[in-house]
Design an enzyme around this catalytic site. Structure first.
Site, PDB file in Angstrom:
ATOM      1  N   HIS A 284       0.828  -1.218   0.000  1.00 20.27           N
ATOM      2  CA  HIS A 284       0.000   0.000   0.000  1.00 20.27           C
ATOM      3  C   HIS A 284       0.860   1.266   0.000  1.00 20.27           C
ATOM      4  O   HIS A 284       0.411   2.323   0.445  1.00 20.27           O
ATOM      5  CB  HIS A 284      -0.953   0.024   1.195  1.00 20.27           C
ATOM      6  CG  HIS A 284      -1.768  -1.213   1.360  1.00 20.27           C
ATOM      7  ND1 HIS A 284      -2.907  -1.459   0.647  1.00 20.27           N
ATOM      8  CD2 HIS A 284      -1.585  -2.301   2.165  1.00 20.27           C
ATOM      9  CE1 HIS A 284      -3.414  -2.628   0.999  1.00 20.27           C
ATOM     10  NE2 HIS A 284      -2.621  -3.164   1.904  1.00 20.27           N
TER      11      HIS A 284
ATOM     12  N   SER B  52      15.523  21.239 -16.158  1.00 16.47           N
ATOM     13  CA  SER B  52      14.377  22.132 -16.322  1.00 16.47           C
ATOM     14  C   SER B  52      14.795  23.376 -17.094  1.00 16.47           C
ATOM     15  O   SER B  52      15.923  23.858 -16.952  1.00 16.47           O
ATOM     16  CB  SER B  52      13.821  22.520 -14.956  1.00 16.47           C
ATOM     17  OG  SER B  52      12.945  23.618 -15.058  1.00 16.47           O
TER      18      SER B  52
ATOM     19  N   LYS C 180      16.936  21.361 -10.982  1.00 14.01           N
ATOM     20  CA  LYS C 180      16.174  20.152 -11.274  1.00 14.01           C
ATOM     21  C   LYS C 180      16.989  19.092 -12.020  1.00 14.01           C
ATOM     22  O   LYS C 180      17.780  19.400 -12.896  1.00 14.01           O
ATOM     23  CB  LYS C 180      14.930  20.481 -12.118  1.00 14.01           C
ATOM     24  CG  LYS C 180      13.874  21.307 -11.410  1.00 14.01           C
ATOM     25  CD  LYS C 180      13.246  20.554 -10.252  1.00 14.01           C
ATOM     26  CE  LYS C 180      12.447  19.357 -10.700  1.00 14.01           C
ATOM     27  NZ  LYS C 180      11.310  19.724 -11.596  1.00 14.01           N
TER      28      LYS C 180
ATOM     29  N   GLU D 154      10.015   8.265 -16.767  1.00 10.97           N
ATOM     30  CA  GLU D 154       8.654   8.777 -16.932  1.00 10.97           C
ATOM     31  C   GLU D 154       8.112   8.492 -18.322  1.00 10.97           C
ATOM     32  O   GLU D 154       6.950   8.097 -18.490  1.00 10.97           O
ATOM     33  CB  GLU D 154       8.635  10.283 -16.651  1.00 10.97           C
ATOM     34  CG  GLU D 154       8.893  10.633 -15.196  1.00 10.97           C
ATOM     35  CD  GLU D 154       9.035  12.138 -14.965  1.00 10.97           C
ATOM     36  OE1 GLU D 154       9.048  12.543 -13.813  1.00 10.97           O
ATOM     37  OE2 GLU D 154       9.141  12.890 -15.970  1.00 10.97           O
TER      38      GLU D 154
END
Length: 472
Positions: free
Chosen positions: A155, A276, A282, A289
Site C-alpha cells: 500500500h 528544467s 532540477k 517517466e
C-alpha cells in the site's frame, strides 16, 4: 498501369490511391518480402511450374533489389500501393516480362501474411535477446548489492525490510516470464501461410514443405482460409508486449519515487535524466517517466487491432491493412524501452547510507516482534494486539521500537527479555526469512545462482533461434 488493372477502365482516384496505400509503413518488410519471394521462386523452379532458367533470372533480380534496399537506393512509390507491388514492379522493369512469373501460385493475401510472420519472428527473437540483457543487468545489480537492505512496501506504506537484491530479483521473475511468453508466442508466429493463395489454395502443384524448410518455418497452416485471415499471432505478440511494458512501467514508477528527494534511495545517471528550462536545480527522471507513458501506447496498439478484427468475416478484408502500423510501433517501442532500461539499471547509484538510515526509521520490524512473543508462548492474535499497542505507544512518545527500554517493553508484556533487541535488528529480521523465495541472505544468494543459470540457458536459446534468420 496497375499490375492488377486489367479489369479496370479508369485509373484509381489519387485520393483513394493515397488513402489505401500502405507503402509508407509496410516497406519495413521489404527484406522479408524478398526473402519470401526467393523461397517461392526456388520452389516454382524445383517443381517445374516455371522453367528453372526463369527461376534463376528472377532470383538474381530479387537479390539485386535486396541489395538496393539494404543500401538505401531503392525508391518506393505510392502509385505501386504496397511493398509487394513495389518490388514486383521493379523486378519486371529490371529483368523484363519474366519477372511477372514470380507471382505464379500465390496471392498478395498469403504473401503479406508470410511477410508479417517472417518480420515478427525475427523481431520477437531480438526482443527476447534484449529481455535477456535486462535480466543480466538486474542480476548483476542484485549481486553487487546483496548486503543492502531497503524498506519493503505494501500500500506504499513501510511493511517489512528486504534485501535490495531480493527486490531486484522480483523484477527478474517478471521479465523472465515475459521471455517465456514471447517464446511461447513464437510457436504461433513460426507457421507458414504461403501457399494458401487468396483464400482457397492454388491449382499449381506447389511444394509448401520446400518453402517452409527454405524459410525455416516449423510448420504450415492446415487451412488456407485461416492462413490468410489469421492475425492471432500479432495479437499474442502485442499482448505479451503489453504485459512486458506494464512490468517496465512498474519499475519506472519505483525509479521515479526512489530518485526523489523524499525517498533518496538511488541516484539516476545524468545520461538518463534531463533538466528544467527554468529551475536550474532540477534533475528529472524523464526516461523513466516516458517509458512509463509509452506503456499506454503499446496498450493502444493491442486494443486497436482487437477492434479491427472483431467484425471481420472470412477471409481477407482491406481492414487487415491496419494490422501493421501498431505492430511496427510496438516493436520499436519495446526494443527501445528495454535497451534504455537496462542501461538505467546498470548505471544507477544506490545510496547505501540513506538506505541504512531509512530502515531504522520505521516500524517494519513489528511483525518480528509479534513472532518473538509467539515463540515465548503467546497466541499470535494476542501478540498482534500487544505489538499494535506498543507501536501506538512509540508514536505518542516519538520513538521507534529499538529506542524503547526493556522496562517499557515489559510494561506491555512480561514475555519481553533482553534478547528482544537482537530479534528486531534489521539484519536479523531480513535473514529470519530463511525460506525458499524469501529475502534471507542465503536464499537470495541461491536465487542469484538460479538467475545466472536461467540467463545462460536463455542466451543459448537466443543463439540457436537466430540461426534461421539470415537472409542469405
Amino acid at each position: 498501369m496497375k499490375l492488377w488493372g486489367g479489369r479496370f477502365t479508369k485509373p484509381t482516384d489519387k485520393l483513394v490511391e493515397e488513402f489505401t496505400a500502405s507503402i509508407g509503413f509496410d516497406q519495413k518488410m521489404a527484406a522479408d518480402d524478398i526473402r519470401g519471394s526467393l523461397a517461392h521462386v526456388k520452389m516454382l523452379g524445383a517443381c517445374g511450374i516455371i522453367p528453372q532458367e526463369d527461376a534463376d533470372t528472377i532470383s538474381e533480380g530479387l537479390r539485386g533489389i535486396l541489395q538496393d534496399v539494404r543500401e538505401g537506393r531503392f525508391v518506393f512509390s505510392v502509385e505501386n500501393e504496397d511493398v509487394h507491388m513495389n518490388i514486383e514492379k521493379s523486378l519486371i522493369e529490371r529483368i523484363g516480362p519474366v519477372g511477372g512469373k514470380l507471382h505464379t501460385g500465390r496471392s498478395r493475401n498469403d504473401q503479406v501474411a508470410t511477410d508479417i510472420h517472417l518480420y515478427l519472428r525475427r523481431e520477437t527473437k531480438q526482443i527476447i535477446a534484449l529481455v535477456t540483457e535486462l535480466l543480466q543487468a538486474l542480476t548483476d545489480s542484485a549481486r553487487e548489492h546483496q548486503d543492502v537492505i531497503i524498506p519493503g512496501y505494501t500500500h506504499l506504506q513501510r511493511a517489512q525490510p528486504v534485501l535490495l537484491a531480493h527486490h531486484l530479483l522480483a523484477y527478474f521473475g517478471m521479465f523472465a516470464r515475459d521471455a517465456e511468453r514471447l517464446q511461447d508466442a513464437l510457436k504461433r508466429i513460426d507457421i507458414l501461410p504461403l501457399g494458401a493463395g487468396a483464400l482457397a489454395g492454388t491449382t499449381f502443384p506447389i511444394d509448401r514443405e520446400l518453402v517452409a524448410k527454405e524459410l525455416g518455418f516449423a510448420r504450415m497452416y492446415d487451412n488456407s482460409m485461416d492462413a490468410v485471415s489469421d492475425r492471432d499471432f500479432v495479437l499474442e505478440f502485442l499482448g505479451a508486449s503489453s504485459i512486458l511494458m506494464m512490468h517496465l512501467s512498474r519499475f519506472c514508477e519505483e525509479m521515479v519515487l526512489w530518485s526523489s528527494t523524499e525517498f533518496g534511495f538511488v541516484e539516476l545517471d545524468d545520461a538518463y535524466c534531463t533538466g528544467s528550462s527554468i529551475m536550474p536545480q532540477k534533475k528529472n527522471p524523464d526516461v523513466a517517466e516516458l517509458l512509463r507513458g509509452k506503456t499506454g501506447r503499446v496498450y493502444g496498439n493491442l486494443f486497436g487491432l482487437l477492434t479491427v478484427l472483431k467484425g471481420l468475416p472470412l477471409t481477407y478484408n482491406k481492414d487487415l491493412q491496419e494490422d501493421k502500423e501498431g505492430m511496427f510501433d510496438t516493436v520499436e517501442t519495446v526494443k527501445g524501452a528495454l535497451a534504455l532500461f537496462a542501461g538505467m539499471v546498470r548505471t544507477m547509484e544506490v545510496r547505501r547510507e540513506r538506505l541504512a538510515q531509512a530502515v531504522k526509521e520505521d516500524f517494519s520490524n513489528a511483525t518480528d516482534l509479534a513472532d518473538y512473543l509467539v515463540r515465548k508462548g503467546m497466541p499470535f492474535r494476542q501478540a498482534h494486539e500487544v505489538i499494535g499497542k506498543l507501536v501506538l505507544y512509540c508514536i505518542t512518545q516519538g520513538k521507534f521500537l529499538a529506542d524503547l527500554t526493556l522496562e517499557e517493553y515489559q510494561e506491555h508484556s512480561p514475555h519481553f527479555e533482553q534478547d528482544v533487541y537482537a530479534a528486531i535488528d534489521v539484519r536479523t529480521v531480513v535473514d529470519a526469512r530463511d525460506v525458499f523465495g524469501g529475502t534471507g541472505s542465503k536464499r537470495v544468494q541461491a536465487a542469484i545462482k538460479r538467475a545466472d543459470k536461467a540467463i545462460s540457458e536463455l542466451k543459448d536459446w537466443v543463439d540457436e533461434a537466430m540461426k534461421v534468420e539470415p537472409l542469405d
